[in-house]
Each structure stands twice: as structure tokens, then as C-alpha cells.
Design an enzyme around this catalytic site. Structure first.
Site, short mmCIF file in Angstrom:
data_model
loop_
_atom_site.label_atom_id
_atom_site.label_comp_id
_atom_site.label_asym_id
_atom_site.label_seq_id
_atom_site.Cartn_x
_atom_site.Cartn_y
_atom_site.Cartn_z
N ASN A 48 -32.90 -6.48 -6.86
CA ASN A 48 -32.83 -6.82 -8.28
C ASN A 48 -32.04 -5.77 -9.05
O ASN A 48 -30.88 -5.54 -8.70
CB ASN A 48 -34.20 -7.20 -8.88
CG ASN A 48 -35.32 -6.21 -8.74
OD1 ASN A 48 -35.74 -5.89 -7.64
ND2 ASN A 48 -35.86 -5.73 -9.84
N ASP A 49 -32.61 -5.13 -10.05
CA ASP A 49 -31.82 -4.36 -11.03
C ASP A 49 -30.86 -3.33 -10.43
O ASP A 49 -31.24 -2.58 -9.52
CB ASP A 49 -32.74 -3.55 -11.94
CG ASP A 49 -33.95 -4.30 -12.42
OD1 ASP A 49 -34.04 -5.50 -12.17
OD2 ASP A 49 -34.82 -3.66 -13.02
N PRO A 50 -29.66 -3.19 -11.03
CA PRO A 50 -28.82 -2.04 -10.72
C PRO A 50 -29.47 -0.80 -11.33
O PRO A 50 -30.02 -0.87 -12.43
CB PRO A 50 -27.50 -2.35 -11.43
CG PRO A 50 -27.88 -3.27 -12.55
CD PRO A 50 -29.07 -4.06 -12.07
N GLN A 65 -32.72 -1.79 -7.08
CA GLN A 65 -34.09 -2.11 -6.70
C GLN A 65 -34.04 -3.01 -5.47
O GLN A 65 -33.38 -4.06 -5.48
CB GLN A 65 -34.79 -2.84 -7.86
CG GLN A 65 -34.92 -2.02 -9.12
CD GLN A 65 -36.14 -1.12 -9.10
OE1 GLN A 65 -37.26 -1.58 -9.27
NE2 GLN A 65 -35.93 0.17 -8.88
N SER A 109 -37.07 0.92 -12.11
CA SER A 109 -35.71 1.19 -12.59
C SER A 109 -35.56 2.48 -13.38
O SER A 109 -36.53 3.00 -13.95
CB SER A 109 -35.23 0.01 -13.43
OG SER A 109 -34.93 -1.04 -12.55
#
Ligand code: DQQ
Length: 555
Positions: A48-50, A65, A109
Site C-alpha cells: 500500500n502506501d509509498p 507498506q 507510514s
């Protein structure tokens, strides 16, 4: 002579076996025909998130992630990839993973900050218990001289870096990159919520060790829910040049809607407050980086090219069972250069120039007229993996449909009108990932409306006909485009087409939409690309350039 004749078959069969093994490996690793060729994704599993993107000592770093054990969210670590050009990537050791009491239940994150004279450090969210209590943690490279910064450590004496008893402890996460104030103190933001008021708390530190919350958040807004992954940065008013910042951007990822909203405004440094301009709507009705599938984004300043680069996560729209079958879930949008539009009202985004190095075979169309109902194939490229840039023009706006002021939500208007309902000026645009007989297609198109004082331009990316498969999320995404068409009567569109993603940039990157789609017929060399017009006003494809895209080297 006997020696070679007995050994040859062994060598030969081992080679055949090696090739077969490699093929099996390639097929299982590559998953299926929806796997992307040039959008970043790990070899397998969930992403998922950068996180913490940065440029340091000649190397771009992307952390993200990642679930090392499966294709659903869970067991989250910071995976780490490095690149020289933002396009080709090498995966290296996981940088941060649960190993301490302060991040035992998750390493969520966060962001990187490059401290002058010291080098990069990371602030991230640690989850300390099963109730999801969140604190902010600190990590630094074990060996700052390692060119790839492979190993990261979390010094006990500096952790957890922020524990705050006075905030909503289960909604307190995603620290930003820190910045250095004129008073010689560091500042950073952490996203949160209190009674439905989205908040970006501000923390200050003299030494990057002890952090104290400022009396006021830098900004908050009632009714917007949890602010995930805040991002705050300066933008220059002088075109695409960073260096003379007179405006700031605050972006928040709204947990309620799963879209990234931003405002352009003023940072009052002496008060440590941010005030959005009155041209920027603050909240759900506001500007989005992307009107499609693009979330939890994070930007960084790239000193090597004096530009700001934006990464965003594009989740899957198929089912967990499909992801299990594919063996992967989640891609990153193409990194985008971002700058302030000359109007000062909004940002503009454009794929990083390095992407052009993947452009292969090129086809061109000039001055092709499209009458009402015309659609015409763009032949000669790999339509499932392509980059298309096109400018459409028309001689009059007289036939534009009347705009109903009730149409405030672009997405609803796109749902109502679609690409199939005939209009006046538009719908015109591209039919991407189309099967030969249009059983499947993802249209990306403009539709122009007339309101009393101006023209209103809608950009849609409509996944409703994208796949014959029925049990998929196939949304029609849309945004309005802030352009004055009356002046030059033309508008541009760029679409990056990559098997299960169509990432489009309208009017030079003013309104952008990323769609995830899963065609069944329009795959690999069975995919086609068309230009079309379904409005009564004839449209001219003034210029179209399309390239087959070579796959990026991502391992
Ligand atoms: N994803 C992370 C959180 C963040 C969310 C967890 C946004 O830190 O708020 O994987 O997608």
C-alpha cells in the site's frame, strides 16, 4: 570424442530444465496478464502506501507498506527499493519491521528527512498494542556511508520519539518530512482526528530527539474525519521552478473517502499556521491530486533536478480472491512532477521525464477529423502497454450542452452522461484497453457544457464497460477541468495504459484520473486503442503520438 557425446545431453537437458524453471518462475512471479509492465509493484504480495521517498547521494529510495506474507493488508513492514532513474528499481532488504516494543504491532507510514551534515532519518508510526495505540518512531541508517542505506536501526534512547497522551491515540499517525524553521527548530506534522474534525498536529524539536506539540495544529477542518498521510510543502509561483516559495500546499488523505485532497494557501511561519486560499475549497468538495484510484500519497524534493515528485498508491479494484490468485495486490502510480499552475489556484502534475526512456515504437496521427459517432483505431503499437499523448481541437463551442447547476459532483455527471450518450461538444477522447468489437473498453474523455458565464469541462475515466467480468468494482471517475476553451478551442490528454491501469492527465496535468481495470478480452496483443467522438460538433485529432512502452526493470 566419447566425452562430449555423453556429457552433451546432460548439459543440454540441464539447460532445458533451467529454461523451463525460469519460465515457470517468470509465469508465477509475473502472475497474470493484469500485472503492470512499467508501474512500480513488488514481485509478489500486498503493497500500500509509498513511504519516505527521497533522493540521497545519487540514489532514489522508495519505501512502501508491504505484507511479506500475503496478498491482503497485514504484517506490515517498510519494504525498500532503490533506483537511479525513478523507473527501473531494485528491491533490497526490508528497512523497518516490527522489532521493538514501540512498533511490535506495526510499522506504519512515515517520511524521510535529510538532516544537513548528518544524512537521512525516518519518522514512522509504530503500533504498540492490539488496541492500535499509535506513537511516532525514529530510525536512521546503520551505516550512513552505505550507498544504498540497506540497514536501518531504531536507537532505544530516541524511541518512541513522540508519545502524546492528549491526542486520540488510535488515530494518530503518518508523520511528515520535517522542515527547519527560521527559529532553528524542526517542525513536522502528524495526522489525526477529534470528533470528526480532521487535524494535522504540529510538533517542534530543537534536536530531532525531543518533540513538543505546538499549542495549535497547523490546520484542521470540521467534518472531514481522520487525516491520514498529511503532506505539507512549498511551491514556487514561478512556473515549474522550486526555489522561491511563496505558496504552500497541504494535502490530506481522507480516510472517509479514500481520496487525496489538497489546498493551496499561505503558511504563516511566525504563527505556525496554514491558511488555505479562498480559491481552494477546504474539505471533501476540494481539489484532488487525482480523481481516481490514488491514495496515501507522499511527495519529496529532488535536488538533482530541482523538482518536487509525487508518489501515490493505486489499490486494486478486484476481489481479495483475485489478488490471491494473481499473487499480488497494489501498484504505485507513475511518479509525477508537481508544480503550481500559473493561475496559482491549483497544482499541475506530469509523469517524470524519465518515463520517456521506455518509449519504443511510435505512431503519429495528424489532423484526423472525427464526425459524430466516429471512432478510429490507433494501430501499430502495443495497446495494452502504451503511452498516448493527444490534442483534440474543434471550431466552435456553440453546440455545448447546457449545464445544470445541480451537477456539482463530477462523478455523478459522468455516471449520468457516460461516453455512449451523444452530446454537443463531446464526449470525445480515447477508448483504451478495448476489445476489437468493443465488448470491453475504458473510455477516457472530455464533455463540454455551457453555463451562463463560462464553459465547464468534464474529464471522465469510466470503468463501467472495462471488463466482462461482473463481480468487480468498476467505478466511473471524473473531475472538472479548470481551462478556458473559448480562447484556443483545444484540449490535451495523456494516458499511460499498462494492462490493469489507465492513468490519465487532462489539459497538461490539471485534472488527473487513475483507473484500475481488469479486461478479459482486451489483454496483451488483443487490446486495442481508439480515438472517438460522440458529440454533434466535429472534433479534430490535431496531433496524436502513441508509443509502445518497454517494460521497466523492476526486481
Ligand atoms: N496506511 C498505513 C497508515 C496510513 C494508512 C497503514 C493509509 O499509516 O494511515 O498501512 O493508507
Amino acid at each position: 570424442m566419447a566425452l562430449p557425446s555423453t556429457k552433451m545431453p546432460v548439459v543440454f537437458y540441464s539447460m532445458v530444465l533451467l529454461i523451463i524453471n525460469n519460465c515457470i518462475e517468470a509465469v508465477s512471479v509475473r502472475g497474470d496478464y493484469h500485472r503492470t509492465g512499467f508501474h512500480f509493484q513488488p514481485l509478489k504480495n500486498w503493497m500500500n502506501d509509498p513511504n519516505g521517498p527521497m533522493y540521497y547521494n545519487g540514489v532514489y529510495h522508495l519505501f512502501y507498506q508491504y505484507n511479506p506474507n500475503g496478498t491482503v493488508w497485514g504484517n506490515i513492514v517498510w519494504a525498500h527499493s532503490v533506483s537511479k532513474d525513478l523507473i527501473n528499481w531494485n528491491g533490497i532488504e526490508h528497512a523497518i519491521y516490527p522489532s521493538k516494543p514501540f512498533d511490535k504491532f506495526g510499522c506504519w507510514s512515515g517520511s524521510a528527512t535529510i538532516i544537513p551534515g548528518k544524512g537521512p532519518v525516518i519518522l514512522y508510526t509504530g503500533v504498540i498494542d492490539e488496541n492500535n495505540t499509535q506513537v511516532q518512531c525514529y530510525a536512521e541508517p546503520e551505516d550512513p556511508n552505505d550507498p544504498l542505506l540497506r540497514r536501518w536501526v531504531k536507537p532505544d534512547k530516541l524511541n518512541p520519539a513522540v508519545v502524546d497522551k492528549d491526542v486520540n491515540h488510535t488515530e494518530f499517525r503518518d508523520p511528515t518530512t520535517a522542515w527547519w524553521g527560521k527559529d532553528g527548530h524542526w517542525r513536522m506534522l502528524v495526522g489525526s482526528v477529534r470528533k470528526r474534525r480532521g487535524i494535522a498536529y504540529l510538533y517542534r524539536s530543537k534536536d530531532f530527539k525531543t518533540w513538543v506539540r505546538a499549542k495549535h495544529p497547523i490546520h484542521s477542518k470540521g467534518g472531514t474525519g481522520m487525516w491520514e498521510c498529511p503532506d505539507f510543502y512549498p511551491v514556487s509561483v514561478i512556473g515549474n521552478v522550486v526555489g522561491n516559495p511563496v505558496k504552500h500546499v497541504l494535502k490530506n488523505s481522507l480516510d472517509d473517502t479514500k481520496f487525496d485532497y489538497y489546498t493551496v494557501g499561505t503558511y504563516l511561519e511566525d504563527k505556525d499556521r496554514y491558511v488555505p486560499d479562498n480559491t481552494s475549497v477546504d474539505g471533501w468538495g476540494g481539489l484532488r491530486y487525482d480523481y481516481g484510484n490514488f491514495y496515501a500519497s507522499k511527495s519529496f524534493f529532488d535536488p538533482s533536478k530541482n523538482r518536487r515528485i509525487l508518489w501515490g498508491w493505486a489499490n486494486e479494484c478486484d476481489k481479495p480472491i483475485d489478488n490471491f490468485r494473481k499473487g499480488w495486490a497494489g501498484i504505485q502510480a507513475i511518479p509525477r512532477t508537481v508544480w503550481l499552475d500559473f493561475t496559482g489556484r491549483q497544482l499541475v502534475q506530469w509523469p517524470v521525464e524519465e518515463l520517456n526512456s521506455l518509449r519504443g515504437k511510435e505512431v503519429n496521427i495528424d489532423n484526423q477529423r472525427l464526425e459524430k459517432g466516429d471512432y478510429s483505431e490507433v494501430k501499430g503499437i502495443t495497446a495494452a502497454q502504451a503511452d498516448v499523448e493527444v490534442t483534440f481541437s474543434f471550431s466552435s463551442l456553440d453546440k455545448a450542452e447546457a449545464y445544470d447547476p445541480k451537477w456539482v459532483k463530477a462523478q455523478d455527471l459522468c455516471a449520468q452522461k457516460g461516453s455512449k450518450l451523444q452530446g454537443g461538444v463531446g464526449p470525445f477522447g480515447l477508448l483504451t484497453l478495448a476489445s476489437q468489437n468493443l465488448e470491453e473498453f475504458t473510455p477516457v474523455f472530455f464533455r463540454v457544457f455551457k453555463s451562463p458565464n463560462k464553459h465547464i469541462v468534464l474529464l471522465c475515466s469510466d470503468a463501467r464497460s472495462s471488463s466482462l467480468k461482473s463481480d468487480l468494482y468498476k467505478p466511473q471517475f471524473a473531475g472538472f477541468v479548470d481551462v478556458d476553451l473559448a480562447a484556443d478551442k483545444k484540449i490535451s490528454l495523456r494516458s499511460l495504459i499498462d494492462h490493469s491501469v489507465v492513468e490519465s492527465f487532462g489539459a497538461g496535468g490539471k485534472t488527473n484520473i487513475l483507473s484500475r481495470v481488469y479486461p478479459e478480452l482486451a489483454v496483451m496483443n488483443q487490446a486495442h486503442l481508439f480515438v472517438f467522438n460522440n458529440g454533434t460538433e466535429p472534433i479534430v485529432v490535431q496531433n496524436l503520438k502513441a508509443w509502445s512502452m518497454i517494460s521497466a526493470d523492476i526486481k
